[in-house]
Scaffold this motif. Structure first.
Motif, PDB file in Angstrom:
ATOM      1  N   ILE A 118       2.987   0.818   0.845  1.00 52.76           N
ATOM      2  CA  ILE A 118       1.736   0.064   1.849  1.00 52.76           C
ATOM      3  C   ILE A 118       0.736  -0.324   1.155  1.00 52.76           C
ATOM      4  O   ILE A 118      -0.299  -0.357   1.840  1.00 52.76           O
ATOM      5  CB  ILE A 118       1.693   1.193   3.069  1.00 52.76           C
ATOM      6  CG1 ILE A 118       1.223   2.489   2.633  1.00 52.76           C
ATOM      7  CG2 ILE A 118       3.082   1.294   4.030  1.00 52.76           C
ATOM      8  CD1 ILE A 118       0.769   3.326   3.749  1.00 52.76           C
ATOM      9  N   ARG A 122       1.603  -8.345   1.317  1.00 55.52           N
ATOM     10  CA  ARG A 122       3.120  -8.406   1.326  1.00 55.52           C
ATOM     11  C   ARG A 122       3.583  -9.620   0.467  1.00 55.52           C
ATOM     12  O   ARG A 122       4.807 -10.035   0.815  1.00 55.52           O
ATOM     13  CB  ARG A 122       3.354  -8.445   2.755  1.00 55.52           C
ATOM     14  CG  ARG A 122       3.153  -7.375   3.590  1.00 55.52           C
ATOM     15  CD  ARG A 122       3.773  -6.094   3.257  1.00 55.52           C
ATOM     16  NE  ARG A 122       5.168  -6.051   3.175  1.00 55.52           N
ATOM     17  CZ  ARG A 122       5.890  -5.479   2.324  1.00 55.52           C
ATOM     18  NH1 ARG A 122       5.504  -4.400   1.748  1.00 55.52           N
ATOM     19  NH2 ARG A 122       7.395  -5.700   2.415  1.00 55.52           N
ATOM     20  N   PRO A 230      10.694  -7.218   4.626  1.00 51.66           N
ATOM     21  CA  PRO A 230       9.197  -6.820   5.586  1.00 51.66           C
ATOM     22  C   PRO A 230       9.418  -5.424   5.859  1.00 51.66           C
ATOM     23  O   PRO A 230      10.446  -4.656   5.783  1.00 51.66           O
ATOM     24  CB  PRO A 230       9.512  -7.542   6.912  1.00 51.66           C
ATOM     25  CG  PRO A 230      10.434  -8.647   6.589  1.00 51.66           C
ATOM     26  CD  PRO A 230      11.180  -8.152   5.657  1.00 51.66           C
ATOM     27  N   LEU A 231       8.310  -4.821   6.031  1.00 47.56           N
ATOM     28  CA  LEU A 231       8.189  -3.446   6.244  1.00 47.56           C
ATOM     29  C   LEU A 231       9.018  -3.008   7.456  1.00 47.56           C
ATOM     30  O   LEU A 231       8.914  -3.891   8.528  1.00 47.56           O
ATOM     31  CB  LEU A 231       6.641  -2.922   6.573  1.00 47.56           C
ATOM     32  CG  LEU A 231       5.845  -3.115   5.307  1.00 47.56           C
ATOM     33  CD1 LEU A 231       4.474  -2.675   5.642  1.00 47.56           C
ATOM     34  CD2 LEU A 231       6.238  -2.110   4.225  1.00 47.56           C
ATOM     35  N   MET A 233       9.543  -0.705  10.796  1.00 48.17           N
ATOM     36  CA  MET A 233       8.856  -0.197  11.806  1.00 48.17           C
ATOM     37  C   MET A 233       8.017   1.294  11.451  1.00 48.17           C
ATOM     38  O   MET A 233       6.498   1.319  11.789  1.00 48.17           O
ATOM     39  CB  MET A 233       9.422   0.121  13.013  1.00 48.17           C
ATOM     40  CG  MET A 233       9.776  -1.376  13.857  1.00 48.17           C
ATOM     41  SD  MET A 233      10.407  -1.202  15.500  1.00 48.17           S
ATOM     42  CE  MET A 233      12.106  -0.481  15.178  1.00 48.17           C
ATOM     43  N   GLU A 236       5.178   0.140   9.138  1.00 51.73           N
ATOM     44  CA  GLU A 236       4.183  -0.809   9.746  1.00 51.73           C
ATOM     45  C   GLU A 236       3.098   0.142  10.540  1.00 51.73           C
ATOM     46  O   GLU A 236       2.149  -0.189  10.578  1.00 51.73           O
ATOM     47  CB  GLU A 236       4.646  -1.771  10.849  1.00 51.73           C
ATOM     48  CG  GLU A 236       5.194  -2.966  10.126  1.00 51.73           C
ATOM     49  CD  GLU A 236       5.542  -4.156  11.229  1.00 51.73           C
ATOM     50  OE1 GLU A 236       5.397  -3.603  12.505  1.00 51.73           O
ATOM     51  OE2 GLU A 236       5.575  -5.266  10.963  1.00 51.73           O
ATOM     52  N   SER A 239       1.167   2.376   7.744  1.00 53.98           N
ATOM     53  CA  SER A 239       0.243   1.423   7.118  1.00 53.98           C
ATOM     54  C   SER A 239      -1.119   1.294   8.043  1.00 53.98           C
ATOM     55  O   SER A 239      -2.242   1.312   7.576  1.00 53.98           O
ATOM     56  CB  SER A 239       1.130  -0.127   6.865  1.00 53.98           C
ATOM     57  OG  SER A 239      -0.008  -0.818   6.397  1.00 53.98           O
ATOM     58  N   LYS A 240      -0.942   1.091   9.380  1.00 49.30           N
ATOM     59  CA  LYS A 240      -1.874   0.837  10.224  1.00 49.30           C
ATOM     60  C   LYS A 240      -3.026   2.119  10.184  1.00 49.30           C
ATOM     61  O   LYS A 240      -4.018   1.957  10.187  1.00 49.30           O
ATOM     62  CB  LYS A 240      -1.695   0.762  11.665  1.00 49.30           C
ATOM     63  CG  LYS A 240      -1.093  -0.680  11.640  1.00 49.30           C
ATOM     64  CD  LYS A 240      -0.577  -0.832  13.063  1.00 49.30           C
ATOM     65  CE  LYS A 240       0.143  -2.276  13.266  1.00 49.30           C
ATOM     66  NZ  LYS A 240       0.996  -2.696  14.805  1.00 49.30           N
TER      67      LYS A 240
END
Length: 257
Positions: A118, A122, A230-231, A233, A236, A239-240
């Motif tokens: 992360i 990207r 892509p990452l 879920m 994701e 990462s936030k």
């Protein structure tokens, strides 16, 4: 690592937790990892010039090469640990090697999963992809669990699962000594997508058209999306929550020891 373990409710093994409190121990662990990693770029059944940076390839090829070297460091650390654990009257140097061999295994897993996956954008993030690949491989082999919003590992089974991923990459390399370059690229893509789901818009996932398959390698590379894988879920969401922590570390260096 401290923030990631709190967010994911991961119970860190006591040995791994030691590295959070002891900078010197952590540095020595990373040195052992890095020494094995760097020499691995020149060793093994390699289908290409080991100085890959001079070549233009799809970014997932770099993901596999960097991960191969990390997993070799993991595998060799397992071997060192088993050999020295069975010995008696270890020298001071051997005792230190034994201590760090176990820690290297934790470092490879946690740094790859929690930092590499992360960190950065990207856009052709080959280290990020390597972290995703390691996480998904362990999850799909039942030694990593994300259940009831809690992360857990079956540590007894982790070494064999990690070594198996290294073996899969080594097998890809060995077979590709006899393959054309672009056939190696296609086989590498198949390995990655057997674990990770490609971008729904991926031309590679749908199958490259004949005019590209029959053309120059540049055509293959041009069709790889910036974010080809892509990452998930899980990442994701992680990462936030981790982004402020990761950004806060920019520019930080360890103190002199």
């Amino acid at each position: 690592m401290r923030a990631a373990s709190e967010i994911t409710k991961l119970d860190l093994p006591a040995e791994a937790a030691r590295m959070l409190e002891d900078q010197s121990l952590t540095e020595k662990t990373f040195v052992m990892w890095d020494i094995i990693h760097d020499r691995t770029h020149m060793r093994g059944d390699l289908p290409f010039d080991p100085f890959m940076i001079k070549q233009r390839m799809p970014f997932f090829l770099y993901s596999l090469e960097e991960l191969r070297c990390d997993l070799t460091a993991f595998r060799e650390s397992v071997r060192i640990q088993k050999r020295l654990s069975a010995g008696d009257d270890l020298t001071d140097a051997e005792q230190e090697m034994l201590e760090h061999a176990g820690l290297v295994q934790y470092a490879v897993i946690f740094d790859r999963i929690f930092r590499f996956a992360i960190t950065g954008t990207r856009v052709r993030n080959y280290d990020g992809l390597g972290g995703q690949l390691l996480f998904a491989w362990l999850h799909q082999r039942g030694v990593l669990h994300w259940t009831d919003t809690k992360l857990a590992f079956d540590w007894d089974g982790v070494p064999d699962a990690v070594v198996a991923l290294g073996d899969a990459i080594d097998e890809l390399y060995w077979r590709s000594i006899d393959r054309p370059k672009t056939a190696h690229w296609l086989a590498a893509y198949d390995l990655v997508r057997s674990v990770l789901t490609p971008n729904p818009a991926s031309v590679w996932a749908r199958g490259l058209p004949d005019e590209i398959l029959a053309g120059a390698p540049k055509g293959y590379t041009d069709q790889v999306l910036d974010d080809e894988f892509p990452l998930s879920m899980f990442f994701e969401a992680l990462s936030k929550k981790m982004k402020p922590v990761i950004e806060s570390t920019v520019g930080i260096r360890g103190t002199d020891l």
